[in-house]
Design an enzyme around this catalytic site. Sequence first.
Site, PDB file in Angstrom:
ATOM      1  N   GLN A   1      12.937  20.681  77.051  1.00 12.71           N
ATOM      2  CA  GLN A   1      11.589  21.214  77.248  1.00 12.71           C
ATOM      3  C   GLN A   1      10.593  20.495  76.330  1.00 12.71           C
ATOM      4  OE1 GLN A   1      11.615  25.491  77.393  1.00 12.71           O
ATOM      5  NE2 GLN A   1       9.718  25.591  76.243  1.00 12.71           N
ATOM      6  N   GLY A   2       9.748  19.691  76.919  1.00 17.11           N
ATOM      7  CA  GLY A   2       8.809  18.899  76.122  1.00 17.11           C
ATOM      8  C   GLY A   2       7.415  19.487  76.121  1.00 17.11           C
TER       9      GLY A   2
ATOM     10  N   SER B   1       5.915  21.049  72.778  1.00 13.47           N
ATOM     11  CA  SER B   1       5.272  20.908  71.465  1.00 13.47           C
ATOM     12  C   SER B   1       5.008  19.454  71.102  1.00 13.47           C
ATOM     13  CB  SER B   1       6.158  21.520  70.383  1.00 13.47           C
ATOM     14  OG  SER B   1       6.483  22.836  70.717  1.00 13.47           O
TER      15      SER B   1
ATOM     16  N   SER C   1      14.338  20.259  71.874  1.00 14.18           N
ATOM     17  CA  SER C   1      15.742  20.583  71.595  1.00 14.18           C
ATOM     18  C   SER C   1      16.677  19.860  72.548  1.00 14.18           C
ATOM     19  CB  SER C   1      15.985  22.090  71.744  1.00 14.18           C
ATOM     20  OG  SER C   1      15.212  22.795  70.822  1.00 14.18           O
TER      21      SER C   1
ATOM     22  N   GLU D   1      11.515  32.860  77.985  1.00 18.84           N
ATOM     23  CA  GLU D   1      12.243  32.381  76.826  1.00 18.84           C
ATOM     24  C   GLU D   1      12.232  33.423  75.707  1.00 18.84           C
ATOM     25  OE1 GLU D   1      10.543  28.791  75.337  1.00 18.84           O
ATOM     26  OE2 GLU D   1      12.218  28.348  74.021  1.00 18.84           O
TER      27      GLU D   1
HETATM   28  C1  LIG Z   1      14.871  25.583  66.649  1.00 13.88           C
HETATM   29  C2  LIG Z   1      13.615  25.186  67.348  1.00 13.88           C
HETATM   30  C3  LIG Z   1      13.688  24.685  68.629  1.00 13.88           C
HETATM   31  C4  LIG Z   1      12.531  24.294  69.301  1.00 13.88           C
HETATM   32  N1  LIG Z   1      12.662  23.777  70.541  1.00 13.88           N
HETATM   33  C5  LIG Z   1      11.555  23.335  71.195  1.00 13.88           C
HETATM   34  C6  LIG Z   1      11.689  22.719  72.466  1.00 13.88           C
HETATM   35  O1  LIG Z   1      12.788  22.559  72.985  1.00 13.88           O
HETATM   36  N2  LIG Z   1      10.587  22.279  73.086  1.00 13.88           N
HETATM   37  C7  LIG Z   1       9.347  22.447  72.530  1.00 13.88           C
HETATM   38  O2  LIG Z   1       8.371  22.043  73.173  1.00 13.88           O
HETATM   39  N3  LIG Z   1       9.172  23.006  71.321  1.00 13.88           N
HETATM   40  C8  LIG Z   1      10.260  23.452  70.623  1.00 13.88           C
HETATM   41  N4  LIG Z   1      10.116  24.024  69.373  1.00 13.88           N
HETATM   42  C9  LIG Z   1       8.787  24.060  68.748  1.00 13.88           C
HETATM   43  C10 LIG Z   1       8.196  25.434  68.550  1.00 13.88           C
HETATM   44  O3  LIG Z   1       7.703  25.938  69.755  1.00 13.88           O
HETATM   45  C11 LIG Z   1       7.104  25.310  67.472  1.00 13.88           C
HETATM   46  O4  LIG Z   1       7.747  24.977  66.264  1.00 13.88           O
HETATM   47  C12 LIG Z   1       6.313  26.591  67.280  1.00 13.88           C
HETATM   48  O5  LIG Z   1       5.529  26.897  68.409  1.00 13.88           O
HETATM   49  C13 LIG Z   1       5.416  26.532  66.037  1.00 13.88           C
HETATM   50  O6  LIG Z   1       4.647  25.387  65.982  1.00 13.88           O
HETATM   51  P1  LIG Z   1       4.596  24.523  64.644  1.00 13.88           P
HETATM   52  O7  LIG Z   1       6.000  24.256  64.254  1.00 13.88           O
HETATM   53  O8  LIG Z   1       3.713  23.364  64.900  1.00 13.88           O
HETATM   54  O9  LIG Z   1       3.964  25.460  63.551  1.00 13.88           O
HETATM   55  P2  LIG Z   1       2.410  25.754  63.302  1.00 13.88           P
HETATM   56  O10 LIG Z   1       1.755  26.055  64.597  1.00 13.88           O
HETATM   57  O11 LIG Z   1       1.842  24.677  62.453  1.00 13.88           O
HETATM   58  O12 LIG Z   1       2.496  27.107  62.453  1.00 13.88           O
HETATM   59  C14 LIG Z   1       2.758  27.123  61.035  1.00 13.88           C
HETATM   60  C15 LIG Z   1       2.580  28.569  60.520  1.00 13.88           C
HETATM   61  O13 LIG Z   1       1.226  29.005  60.766  1.00 13.88           O
HETATM   62  C16 LIG Z   1       1.227  30.196  61.507  1.00 13.88           C
HETATM   63  N5  LIG Z   1       0.086  30.215  62.437  1.00 13.88           N
HETATM   64  C17 LIG Z   1      -0.368  29.220  63.247  1.00 13.88           C
HETATM   65  N6  LIG Z   1      -1.394  29.645  64.001  1.00 13.88           N
HETATM   66  C18 LIG Z   1      -1.607  30.937  63.685  1.00 13.88           C
HETATM   67  C19 LIG Z   1      -2.532  31.944  64.115  1.00 13.88           C
HETATM   68  N7  LIG Z   1      -3.443  31.710  65.071  1.00 13.88           N
HETATM   69  N8  LIG Z   1      -2.450  33.172  63.557  1.00 13.88           N
HETATM   70  C20 LIG Z   1      -1.531  33.438  62.597  1.00 13.88           C
HETATM   71  N9  LIG Z   1      -0.632  32.543  62.152  1.00 13.88           N
HETATM   72  C21 LIG Z   1      -0.669  31.308  62.691  1.00 13.88           C
HETATM   73  C22 LIG Z   1       2.534  30.202  62.270  1.00 13.88           C
HETATM   74  O14 LIG Z   1       2.926  31.524  62.617  1.00 13.88           O
HETATM   75  C23 LIG Z   1       3.475  29.566  61.258  1.00 13.88           C
HETATM   76  O15 LIG Z   1       3.909  30.552  60.374  1.00 13.88           O
HETATM   77  C24 LIG Z   1      11.267  24.428  68.680  1.00 13.88           C
HETATM   78  C25 LIG Z   1      11.195  24.935  67.383  1.00 13.88           C
HETATM   79  C26 LIG Z   1      12.358  25.305  66.713  1.00 13.88           C
HETATM   80  C27 LIG Z   1      12.235  25.814  65.313  1.00 13.88           C
END
Ligand SMILES: Cc1cc2nc3c(=O)[nH]c(=O)nc-3n(C[C@H](O)[C@H](O)[C@H](O)COP(=O)(O)OP(=O)(O)OC[C@H]3O[C@@H](n4cnc5c(N)ncnc54)[C@H](O)[C@@H]3O)c2cc1C
Lengths: 325, 379
Positions: free
Chosen positions: B124-125, B127, B159, B242
């Site tokens: 799933q692409g 992020s 992932s 999901e």
């Molecule tokens: C194990 C794992 C598997 C994954 N697999 C996939 C995958 O297969 N495909 C894919 O596309 N993505 C995948 N992801 C990505 C995942 O969807 C993102 O990591 C997630 O949406 C958070 O984005 P970020 O890591 O950029 O954190 P950020 O968005 O930078 O967030 C950092 C912190 O800020 C907080 N924050 C941000 N915005 C707000 C707000 N408006 N209000 C309050 N708090 C906020 C967040 O809650 C977090 O605590 C995966 C992530 C993990 C950990």
Amino acid sequence: MEAEEFSLVRDMFRTFATRFRSGTADVDPAALDAAQKALDELGLAELRRTSHPAATAQECALLAEEHGKQPLGTSTLGTVLLAPELLRLLGDDTPAGVGATPTIALARDLRFAGADTSELVAWDTQGADSALAVAADGTVTSVELGAPAPGIDLLRAVRAVPSDAPGKVVGRLDADALRRWQAYALVIVTSELVGAAGAFVDLSVEYARERRQYGREIGSFQAVQHILADATVLVAACTSATRYAAWSLDNETPAAALTAARVAKAEVNTSALEAVHSGMQVFGGIAQTWEHIAHLYLRKVRLGATILATSADLLSTLAEPEAAR
Amino acid sequence: MTDTPLEFGDPSDLEQLRGEFRGWLAEHPLPERGADEPLPVFLHRWHKQLHSGGWVGLDVPEEFGGRGLTTLHQVAISDELGAQQAPGVPRIGYLAQALLKFSNDEQRGRLLPRMLAGEDVWCQGFSEPGAGSDLAGMTTVAEKRGDHYIVRGQKLWTSYAQYSNLCLLLARTDRDGVAHKSISAFVLPLDRPGVTVRPLKAHNGDDEFCELFLDDVRIEESELIGSEGDGWALAMTTVSYERNALDTGHLSKYGLLVERLRGIVGERGDDLPDGLRSEVGRCFVDYEVLVAHTRRRIAERIAGAEAPFDSSIDKLLMTRTEQRLYETALKVIPESLYEDGNEVFAEYLYSRAASVYGGTSQIQRNIIAKRILRLPSGK
Ligand SMILES: Cc1cc2nc3c(=O)[nH]c(=O)nc-3n(C[C@H](O)[C@H](O)[C@H](O)COP(=O)(O)OP(=O)(O)OC[C@H]3O[C@@H](n4cnc5c(N)ncnc54)[C@H](O)[C@@H]3O)c2cc1C
């Protein structure tokens, strides 16, 4: 019951509950009597009374949930839902020695009675004329009502059971019927607490939409939003567990139904309380006053967490696989 | 959520299905994971084995390779897998639902049976480095060139991309439009020229995540899912499924560990430190509540009364269950802290991701506050 028929019953009950809700902690005895009379006239005590009950356990649980939503001092749980079910489990005919409007009696600490039933209290006694106690071995006894007993839930009448007047044994539940009874009682009590916690969180959400500080609604602050979101999750968890346990009573074995009911009570004991705490936080100072109805909900849910089975009882039991218990 | 009585399925019907499944399991022993076999490879073998018995996609219509039963049947199997100490159900439920809802019949017929059979492995692409919580900020662009698109950009956290051959890709088809109208979804074969997959090591040592570099990758028009601009809605559907423990196959995984912990309490309950017995009881309660909650949501889905944003509640409940469970497991199975490469500890580390992937817990709370409780928006 058909779906439409149940909707009618529930709407009727809702109308009753809205009309007779108590808006204050200073409960007026005359108003309470009038409410109980109006409740009796609805005839709901017959819903579960016969061997082919008119209402499912799930429907009764939903009525208990409705009861919990409003601050109500009527004995919907004791005299309308619980005692009739107990009589049903004993058989179709009312055994000799049972009063016209029994409620239920519990151990002194409001948990399920153990082997020793010398110290009991009658619970939810508004409008009741006697109480039925179930001992740990399934023996059912009819006992008299004594003096009003003190309690923190201002909306629930509790009476002492005189220790000098021995109760009359009126029947006995076999092991499966005892499990059914316990599961049903847990589900009904739990449903009321779910209704109370859910309604109180709803009230606090409404308040957050209107109350303004710093020039805007407090509900627009993320810190407040997250408190309410978490409370919403807790209420959903309580609701799901309780609804499922109620359904299990109608569809599953007594053992499975009892496990589901214990799970629901364990969830509600902590989560309903936490949800009410959250709602009180959102209300701020106003919720900490005698005049505000917040403490009516808190009292019910706080005491409710100890009724029939405490978290300590339940978690310890549920920690082991069934066969090992 | 509905306030009328719910149907949670006919227990005898579900019991019969469970019985058939147990019978099949007895004749098809669980696969053993090889010493060096990566988890996704092992799970993929298991996926194919399950599929050969007809145990994948029970609630997908028969014409698309499923069994045309209800979601309740799928729950029962997920539950039974846990009870039988088997690896979990393949995590494709949410992808299948997104395709069922958005792709055309030709695509469904082509993609779904292969997905269910494990012939295609999807990732799933969504992020990107600059677009995590704020998915609307994505910058990968798919530019239309006659009958095809040229895609440029970078994805992150994809992932198991290194074990996959297809990617459900989101990209912007209109650079300037608002996110909800300008993002589109594609099926991208990962062996296309211009695609580079680079694995990233996760904190538990697993190589789950990947970076995906897309340099002028050609995508055919027939690989667009739905219409241009449907990507946002598709992403919302995917993540909402999901966020449900059933669709991701997590229920059975939790059930397995809960029973293991209860078994240990049954054997040496009195030797456990004070309070730990209750903690295990609490994990059982969390798990059973999650099962009951999932059933309620399924009953609502079947009755057509499902509320879209409720999946945020599901996700927070799932996270609660998972994080408390693994925290407790470390205490009940203390050797997990002192063995190198211990599986329980690896799962504990992974449980910390539960509040991040699929939308963080904070984002779920924002959704509940705004969409379910309709609280005023912050300035
Ligand atoms: C194990 C794992 C598997 C994954 N697999 C996939 C995958 O297969 N495909 C894919 O596309 N993505 C995948 N992801 C990505 C995942 O969807 C993102 O990591 C997630 O949406 C958070 O984005 P970020 O890591 O950029 O954190 P950020 O968005 O930078 O967030 C950092 C912190 O800020 C907080 N924050 C941000 N915005 C707000 C707000 N408006 N209000 C309050 N708090 C906020 C967040 O809650 C977090 O605590 C995966 C992530 C993990 C950990």
